[in-house]
Design an enzyme around this catalytic site. Sequence first.
Site, PDB file in Angstrom:
ATOM      1  N   ASP A  39       0.979  -1.386  -0.044  1.00  0.00           N
ATOM      2  CA  ASP A  39       0.006  -0.113   0.008  1.00  0.00           C
ATOM      3  C   ASP A  39       0.891   1.107  -0.216  1.00  0.00           C
ATOM      4  O   ASP A  39       2.001   1.280   0.095  1.00  0.00           O
ATOM      5  CB  ASP A  39      -1.062  -0.041   1.177  1.00  0.00           C
ATOM      6  CG  ASP A  39      -0.223   0.224   2.589  1.00  0.00           C
ATOM      7  OD1 ASP A  39       0.835  -0.633   2.629  1.00  0.00           O
ATOM      8  OD2 ASP A  39      -0.673   0.762   3.486  1.00  0.00           O
ATOM      9  N   HIS A  46       1.611  -8.831  -3.715  1.00  0.00           N
ATOM     10  CA  HIS A  46       0.639  -7.949  -3.367  1.00  0.00           C
ATOM     11  C   HIS A  46       1.432  -6.411  -3.079  1.00  0.00           C
ATOM     12  O   HIS A  46       1.919  -6.253  -2.030  1.00  0.00           O
ATOM     13  CB  HIS A  46      -0.168  -8.131  -2.312  1.00  0.00           C
ATOM     14  CG  HIS A  46      -1.306  -7.026  -1.834  1.00  0.00           C
ATOM     15  ND1 HIS A  46      -2.606  -7.103  -2.478  1.00  0.00           N
ATOM     16  CD2 HIS A  46      -1.411  -6.166  -1.281  1.00  0.00           C
ATOM     17  CE1 HIS A  46      -3.401  -6.144  -2.270  1.00  0.00           C
ATOM     18  NE2 HIS A  46      -2.590  -5.609  -0.980  1.00  0.00           N
ATOM     19  N   ASP A  60       1.173 -17.584  -4.654  1.00  0.00           N
ATOM     20  CA  ASP A  60       1.609 -16.485  -5.388  1.00  0.00           C
ATOM     21  C   ASP A  60       0.406 -15.701  -5.915  1.00  0.00           C
ATOM     22  O   ASP A  60       0.382 -15.858  -7.336  1.00  0.00           O
ATOM     23  CB  ASP A  60       2.895 -16.845  -6.318  1.00  0.00           C
ATOM     24  CG  ASP A  60       3.397 -15.825  -6.838  1.00  0.00           C
ATOM     25  OD1 ASP A  60       3.347 -14.584  -6.496  1.00  0.00           O
ATOM     26  OD2 ASP A  60       4.286 -16.018  -7.813  1.00  0.00           O
ATOM     27  N   GLU A 117       1.870 -10.064   0.519  1.00  0.00           N
ATOM     28  CA  GLU A 117       2.357  -8.802   0.273  1.00  0.00           C
ATOM     29  C   GLU A 117       3.760  -8.519   0.772  1.00  0.00           C
ATOM     30  O   GLU A 117       4.503  -9.673   0.973  1.00  0.00           O
ATOM     31  CB  GLU A 117       1.621  -7.980   1.483  1.00  0.00           C
ATOM     32  CG  GLU A 117       1.899  -6.409   1.200  1.00  0.00           C
ATOM     33  CD  GLU A 117       0.506  -5.733   1.907  1.00  0.00           C
ATOM     34  OE1 GLU A 117      -0.423  -6.170   2.346  1.00  0.00           O
ATOM     35  OE2 GLU A 117       0.468  -4.291   1.885  1.00  0.00           O
TER      36      GLU A 117
HETATM   37  O1  G3I Z   1       0.164 -12.739  17.048  1.00  0.00           O
HETATM   38  C1  G3I Z   1      -0.846 -13.211  16.957  1.00  0.00           C
HETATM   39  C2  G3I Z   1      -0.718 -14.879  17.245  1.00  0.00           C
HETATM   40  O2  G3I Z   1      -0.474 -14.870  18.554  1.00  0.00           O
HETATM   41  C3  G3I Z   1      -2.147 -15.449  16.854  1.00  0.00           C
HETATM   42  O3  G3I Z   1      -1.850 -16.890  17.010  1.00  0.00           O
HETATM   43  C4  G3I Z   1      -2.307 -15.381  15.488  1.00  0.00           C
HETATM   44  C5  G3I Z   1      -3.611 -16.217  15.016  1.00  0.00           C
HETATM   45  O4  G3I Z   1      -4.380 -15.619  13.974  1.00  0.00           O
HETATM   46  O5  G3I Z   1      -2.335 -14.156  15.076  1.00  0.00           O
HETATM   47  C6  G3I Z   1      -1.188 -13.250  15.456  1.00  0.00           C
HETATM   48  O6  G3I Z   1      -1.748 -12.180  15.103  1.00  0.00           O
HETATM   49  C7  G3I Z   1      -1.588 -11.705  13.773  1.00  0.00           C
HETATM   50  C8  G3I Z   1      -0.574 -10.466  13.696  1.00  0.00           C
HETATM   51  O7  G3I Z   1      -0.594  -9.885  12.318  1.00  0.00           O
HETATM   52  C9  G3I Z   1       0.937 -11.287  13.769  1.00  0.00           C
HETATM   53  O8  G3I Z   1       1.831 -10.253  13.589  1.00  0.00           O
HETATM   54  C10 G3I Z   1      -2.947 -11.204  13.431  1.00  0.00           C
HETATM   55  O9  G3I Z   1      -3.788 -12.083  13.364  1.00  0.00           O
HETATM   56  C11 G3I Z   1      -3.117 -10.524  12.226  1.00  0.00           C
HETATM   57  O10 G3I Z   1      -4.254  -9.686  11.860  1.00  0.00           O
HETATM   58  C12 G3I Z   1      -1.712  -9.336  12.183  1.00  0.00           C
HETATM   59  O11 G3I Z   1      -1.899  -8.625  10.881  1.00  0.00           O
HETATM   60  C13 G3I Z   1      -1.144  -7.613  10.572  1.00  0.00           C
HETATM   61  C14 G3I Z   1      -1.785  -6.835   9.503  1.00  0.00           C
HETATM   62  O12 G3I Z   1      -1.418  -5.880   9.151  1.00  0.00           O
HETATM   63  C15 G3I Z   1      -3.358  -6.730   9.775  1.00  0.00           C
HETATM   64  O13 G3I Z   1      -3.471  -5.959  10.850  1.00  0.00           O
HETATM   65  C16 G3I Z   1       0.402  -7.800  10.391  1.00  0.00           C
HETATM   66  O14 G3I Z   1       1.111  -8.170  11.610  1.00  0.00           O
HETATM   67  C17 G3I Z   1       1.054  -6.629   9.552  1.00  0.00           C
HETATM   68  O15 G3I Z   1       2.201  -6.900   9.432  1.00  0.00           O
HETATM   69  C18 G3I Z   1       0.041  -6.156   8.836  1.00  0.00           C
HETATM   70  O16 G3I Z   1       0.570  -4.635   8.273  1.00  0.00           O
HETATM   71  C19 G3I Z   1      -0.140  -4.248   7.112  1.00  0.00           C
HETATM   72  C20 G3I Z   1      -0.679  -2.874   7.145  1.00  0.00           C
HETATM   73  O17 G3I Z   1      -1.597  -2.995   8.244  1.00  0.00           O
HETATM   74  C21 G3I Z   1      -0.842  -2.157   6.246  1.00  0.00           C
HETATM   75  N1  G3I Z   1       0.407  -2.215   5.161  1.00  0.00           N
HETATM   76  C22 G3I Z   1       0.919  -3.343   4.799  1.00  0.00           C
HETATM   77  C23 G3I Z   1       1.047  -4.182   6.081  1.00  0.00           C
HETATM   78  C24 G3I Z   1       1.584  -5.514   5.701  1.00  0.00           C
HETATM   79  O18 G3I Z   1       0.352  -6.569   5.301  1.00  0.00           O
HETATM   80  O1  9MR Z   2      -3.545  -3.349  -0.072  1.00  0.00           O
HETATM   81  C1  9MR Z   2      -4.070  -3.535   1.409  1.00  0.00           C
HETATM   82  C2  9MR Z   2      -2.769  -4.132   2.026  1.00  0.00           C
HETATM   83  O2  9MR Z   2      -1.713  -3.434   2.246  1.00  0.00           O
HETATM   84  C3  9MR Z   2      -3.069  -4.332   3.466  1.00  0.00           C
HETATM   85  O3  9MR Z   2      -2.209  -5.117   4.058  1.00  0.00           O
HETATM   86  C4  9MR Z   2      -4.584  -5.208   3.455  1.00  0.00           C
HETATM   87  C5  9MR Z   2      -4.901  -5.514   4.983  1.00  0.00           C
HETATM   88  O4  9MR Z   2      -5.285  -4.334   5.557  1.00  0.00           O
HETATM   89  O5  9MR Z   2      -5.656  -4.362   2.930  1.00  0.00           O
HETATM   90  C6  9MR Z   2      -5.166  -4.295   1.457  1.00  0.00           C
HETATM   91  O6  9MR Z   2      -6.077  -3.434   1.056  1.00  0.00           O
HETATM   92  C7  9MR Z   2      -7.358  -4.509   0.436  1.00  0.00           C
HETATM   93  C8  9MR Z   2      -8.486  -3.984   1.581  1.00  0.00           C
HETATM   94  O7  9MR Z   2      -8.094  -4.163   2.854  1.00  0.00           O
HETATM   95  C9  9MR Z   2      -9.875  -4.588   1.058  1.00  0.00           C
HETATM   96  N1  9MR Z   2      -9.906  -4.148  -0.273  1.00  0.00           N
HETATM   97  C10 9MR Z   2      -9.177  -4.485  -1.170  1.00  0.00           C
HETATM   98  C11 9MR Z   2      -7.728  -4.051  -0.988  1.00  0.00           C
HETATM   99  C12 9MR Z   2      -6.776  -4.422  -1.790  1.00  0.00           C
HETATM  100  O8  9MR Z   2      -6.581  -5.746  -1.855  1.00  0.00           O
END
Ligand code: G3I
Ligand code: 9MR
Length: 560
Positions: A163, A487, A529, A538
Amino acid sequence: PADSATQQIRLNQIGFYPNGPKTAIILSGVTGYYTVKTTGGKQVFKGRLKRCDEPALNGKYTSVADFSAFNKPGKYVLEVKGLGDSYSFEISKSIHDQVAKALIKAYYFQRVSVSLPEKYASKWARAEGHPDDKVLVHASAASAERPEGTVIASPRGWYDAGDYNKYIVNSGISIYTLLSLYEDFPAYTKTVKLNTPESGNGIPDLLNECLWNIRWMLTMQDPNDGGVYHKLTNAQFDKMVMPDKATTTRYVVQKSTAAALDFAAVMAQSARVFKQFPKQLPGLADSCLAAAKQAWDWAQKNRDVIYNQNVINQKFEPKIVTGEYGDRYVSDEFIWAASELFVTTGDDRYTKAVNIIPDDKMPLPSWSQVRLLGYYSILRNSGNLKSSFPGLDKLKKNLISFADDLTKGWDSTAYQTVMQTKRSNFIWGSNAVAANEGVALLQAYKLTHDKKFLDAALSNLDYLLGRNGTGYSFVTGFGSKPPMHPHHRPSISDGIAEPVPGLLTGGPNPGMQDHIKVPSTVPDEAYIDNDQAYAVNEIAINWNAPMAYLANAIEALQSQ
Ligand code: G3I
Ligand code: 9MR
């Protein structure tokens, strides 16, 4: 070679050091002999396959070909009779040199507010995106001095991931990890040439790259109170378009304790790193340290301001639905910031303000768990601390026993990697778990010079480059089977078949938070992939950083 055969044999698709460990995994668990052949077909080594002690997470047994004894540089394949040949690989000094550099150069491709000319970006050249010179203060961030709608300039930085938003919390651990590579291996890092616009300016290219994001971070501090906005973002995620086509309004949102402390930590670290370049960067170190102290002071007065997007969206418009990085527990952020400020200034008022070692736990670093980052800093600077740190021996002992725990049983696992010892490793961004385990092991190696830690770290590098349950090398552009559809908005929309190179994808995660079905929900196989599969495919600055550290540190240490 037939794809079915190559799929049965899993190995680091780039290769091996002449004197380093070399293993391949055969999925079918067959025993008998394997051979190593030149790509011309000449047999050069023969060995016996050995069944691994434990089954893989899918319940099936594998076998291992250990050809560490073979050390002649060249290009080879590994053959198992009846199965066929592996992908070709190389045995060579500096075998990870190219991928290691690309993992850092990847940050250049993430730069915001600047065009990427062909001279530096080759076929991935692109127009400038997001000048971010007119960013609005969101209602959630309104203050007396900066009411809602105030326009501020907050240019530069790196796009966080696939993003186009910029998040302070995630920048924290990313910058820290890259600056640590310099702090741990300054001589090596100075040799890493990346062909970026600043190259040759007397500052190592890695540090030039970090500066692009650090200068943005500095603009995220409100000079009126020292607080730091949690992120700079659009209200919603952009469409799948190139950066210059993504032109919706940008906001800075509510300040948070986590952002202030991560910022303080990184600015304190920056101060001591950039102090080494007074001629090229006059005044920068002082500015960083002043900013760090102000952010620290803000956090002392605002000890528990959590960024909770649901709460914010109940009160304010427009609603913000981009990444949250909403850490609910900030005691580890206090530990990290205090540690960095202490190391840089020698002032123990920071370490006295916080219980630096509340217990003996050593939680693996991630964007929301930053305690060890502070411990690494204290330990790596222990030889030149400006004042003594009473817990030093304890920290050292705890880190070594943590690394010992990580290495327990890794050579019994089905892929012979540290990553495979824990099922719970396979979360969103699991590849960064593997890389961060590698970083932790290398910290222990630096403290002890015990080679088992180096070999264990290398096992996770091998994992990430192909010796795993998916058969992928997870870095775009590297290995025989790399991701082609990350992604990543630029890679999706630039019209070029190959994705931007040097990007580590998130990796196996059976959670399917993106609702894209993975071919298997066995944790270490749960990967696809697919460019819509953001929960496994991503890319992100906080995942590339430990991978860049791991690959580059191992390059720096290769002769040991
Ligand atoms: O840590 C728990 C673990 O204890 C548990 O067993 C497991 C079961 O689902 O979940 C783990 O947590 C997850 C966590 O990532 C691990 O780091 C959460 O479910 C999961 O929702 C969380 O996801 C994060 C995600 O954003 C959604 O919020 C990712 O860490 C984080 O790297 C990711 O970051 C995104 C940004 O929001 C937006 N930009 C892209 C970026 C990368 O995807
Ligand atoms: O592109 C977004 C990515 O960077 C984030 O990790 C992800 C989860 O927050 O969301 C992606 O955006 C999606 C959005 O959450 C839902 N609509 C489709 C978007 C593109 O796949």
